[in-house]
Design an enzyme around this catalytic site. Structure first.
Site, PDB file in Angstrom:
ATOM      1  N   VAL A 161     -29.983  25.356 -22.494  1.00 27.05           N
ATOM      2  CA  VAL A 161     -30.357  23.952 -22.302  1.00 27.05           C
ATOM      3  C   VAL A 161     -29.083  23.212 -21.929  1.00 27.05           C
ATOM      4  O   VAL A 161     -28.134  23.180 -22.713  1.00 27.05           O
ATOM      5  CB  VAL A 161     -30.964  23.355 -23.581  1.00 27.05           C
ATOM      6  N   HIS A 166     -34.059  13.789 -22.517  1.00 28.16           N
ATOM      7  CA  HIS A 166     -34.812  15.028 -22.642  1.00 28.16           C
ATOM      8  C   HIS A 166     -33.965  16.173 -23.223  1.00 28.16           C
ATOM      9  O   HIS A 166     -34.495  17.038 -23.921  1.00 28.16           O
ATOM     10  CB  HIS A 166     -35.381  15.439 -21.275  1.00 28.16           C
ATOM     11  N   ARG A 172     -20.226  31.098 -23.017  1.00 30.14           N
ATOM     12  CA  ARG A 172     -20.984  31.490 -24.218  1.00 30.14           C
ATOM     13  C   ARG A 172     -22.012  32.580 -23.938  1.00 30.14           C
ATOM     14  O   ARG A 172     -22.350  33.371 -24.802  1.00 30.14           O
ATOM     15  CB  ARG A 172     -21.627  30.249 -24.833  1.00 30.14           C
TER      16      ARG A 172
HETATM   17  N1  LIG Z   1     -34.341  21.145 -19.245  1.00 32.91           N
HETATM   18  C1  LIG Z   1     -34.516  22.378 -19.830  1.00 32.91           C
HETATM   19  C2  LIG Z   1     -35.750  22.796 -20.269  1.00 32.91           C
HETATM   20  N2  LIG Z   1     -36.835  22.000 -20.126  1.00 32.91           N
HETATM   21  C3  LIG Z   1     -38.197  22.496 -20.150  1.00 32.91           C
HETATM   22  C4  LIG Z   1     -38.784  22.525 -21.551  1.00 32.91           C
HETATM   23  O1  LIG Z   1     -38.174  23.525 -22.357  1.00 32.91           O
HETATM   24  C5  LIG Z   1     -40.285  22.862 -21.497  1.00 32.91           C
HETATM   25  O2  LIG Z   1     -40.455  24.121 -20.860  1.00 32.91           O
HETATM   26  C6  LIG Z   1     -41.051  21.802 -20.733  1.00 32.91           C
HETATM   27  O3  LIG Z   1     -40.803  20.536 -21.310  1.00 32.91           O
HETATM   28  C7  LIG Z   1     -42.560  22.084 -20.736  1.00 32.91           C
HETATM   29  O4  LIG Z   1     -43.034  22.125 -22.051  1.00 32.91           O
HETATM   30  N3  LIG Z   1     -35.886  24.002 -20.884  1.00 32.91           N
HETATM   31  C8  LIG Z   1     -34.808  24.838 -21.035  1.00 32.91           C
HETATM   32  O5  LIG Z   1     -34.949  25.948 -21.580  1.00 32.91           O
HETATM   33  N4  LIG Z   1     -33.585  24.438 -20.604  1.00 32.91           N
HETATM   34  C9  LIG Z   1     -33.395  23.232 -20.001  1.00 32.91           C
HETATM   35  O6  LIG Z   1     -32.235  22.904 -19.616  1.00 32.91           O
HETATM   36  C1  LIG Z   2     -32.183  19.526 -20.821  1.00 32.39           C
HETATM   37  C2  LIG Z   2     -33.036  18.885 -19.823  1.00 32.39           C
HETATM   38  O1  LIG Z   2     -34.167  18.536 -20.061  1.00 32.39           O
HETATM   39  C3  LIG Z   2     -32.419  18.593 -18.525  1.00 32.39           C
HETATM   40  O2  LIG Z   2     -32.160  19.798 -17.827  1.00 32.39           O
HETATM   41  C4  LIG Z   2     -33.354  17.754 -17.702  1.00 32.39           C
HETATM   42  O3  LIG Z   2     -32.527  16.962 -16.921  1.00 32.39           O
HETATM   43  P1  LIG Z   2     -32.808  15.386 -16.823  1.00 32.39           P
HETATM   44  O4  LIG Z   2     -32.532  14.811 -18.207  1.00 32.39           O
HETATM   45  O5  LIG Z   2     -31.792  14.920 -15.792  1.00 32.39           O
HETATM   46  O6  LIG Z   2     -34.239  15.201 -16.389  1.00 32.39           O
END
Ligand SMILES: Nc1c(NC[C@H](O)[C@H](O)[C@H](O)CO)[nH]c(=O)[nH]c1=O
Ligand SMILES: CC(=O)[C@@H](O)COP(=O)(O)O
Length: 139
Positions: free
Chosen positions: A67, A74, A112
């Site tokens: 993430v 988000h 990492r």
């Molecule tokens: N932004 C990232 C996400 N976002 C998606 C969410 O985890 C999820 O799949 C979505 O909201 C639908 O429920 N997930 C990650 O693993 N890494 C990211 O950076």
């Molecule tokens: C961790 C997230 O949800 C991120 O990748 C999404 O990016 P954003 O906050 O610019 O929509």
């Protein structure tokens, strides 16, 4: 030999490949089997583990994912809620190692994820192995 399930949130494939490599190596070195399943993102990992644990097909679990902070809140939701849900499952006695990276940028994640550097995938697998050992000791 125990059966482990690696549940990967495949958001950044190249980083996940390194994390999974580290986790598989740690599990193999400890004499355990591992399967891998894929979900869309970190928020789906806890639910997938809960379903798999309910099936009784696996002894332990490794959560894998990345993430990376974007522009909005988000990041806090995805990073925080996936970790919170995994911790709740662990507190229910499910042996889970959390290898979901939560970083500010890809450079931090690369260091990492790399088994030759911080090897967080291997670290998460070792944590799951230890929790399974404890569950068996306390049974
Ligand atoms: N932004 C990232 C996400 N976002 C998606 C969410 O985890 C999820 O799949 C979505 O909201 C639908 O429920 N997930 C990650 O693993 N890494 C990211 O950076
Ligand atoms: C961790 C997230 O949800 C991120 O990748 C999404 O990016 P954003 O906050 O610019 O929509």
């Amino acid at each position: 030999m125990a059966r482990f399930l690696i549940v990967e949130a495949r958001f950044y494939g190249h980083l996940n490949d390194m994390l999974i490599d580290g986790a598989k190596t740690a599990l193999k070195d400890a004499g355990h089997d591992a399967d891998v399943i894929t979900v869309p993102g970190a928020l789906e990992v806890p639910g997938a583990i809960a379903m798999a644990a309910e099936s009784g097909q696996y002894d332990g679990f490794v959560a894998i994912g990345v993430v990376i902070r974007g522009e909005t809140y988000h990041f806090e939701i995805v990073a925080g809620e996936s970790a919170r849900a995994l911790m709740a499952l662990t507190m229910d006695g499910i042996a889970i190692g959390n290898g979901i990276l939560t970083t500010e940028n890809e450079e931090q994640a690369l260091v990492r994820a790399d088994p030759a550097q911080k090897n967080k995938g291997g670290e998460a697998a070792q944590a799951a192995i230890r929790l399974l050992e404890l569950r068996e000791e306390f049974a």
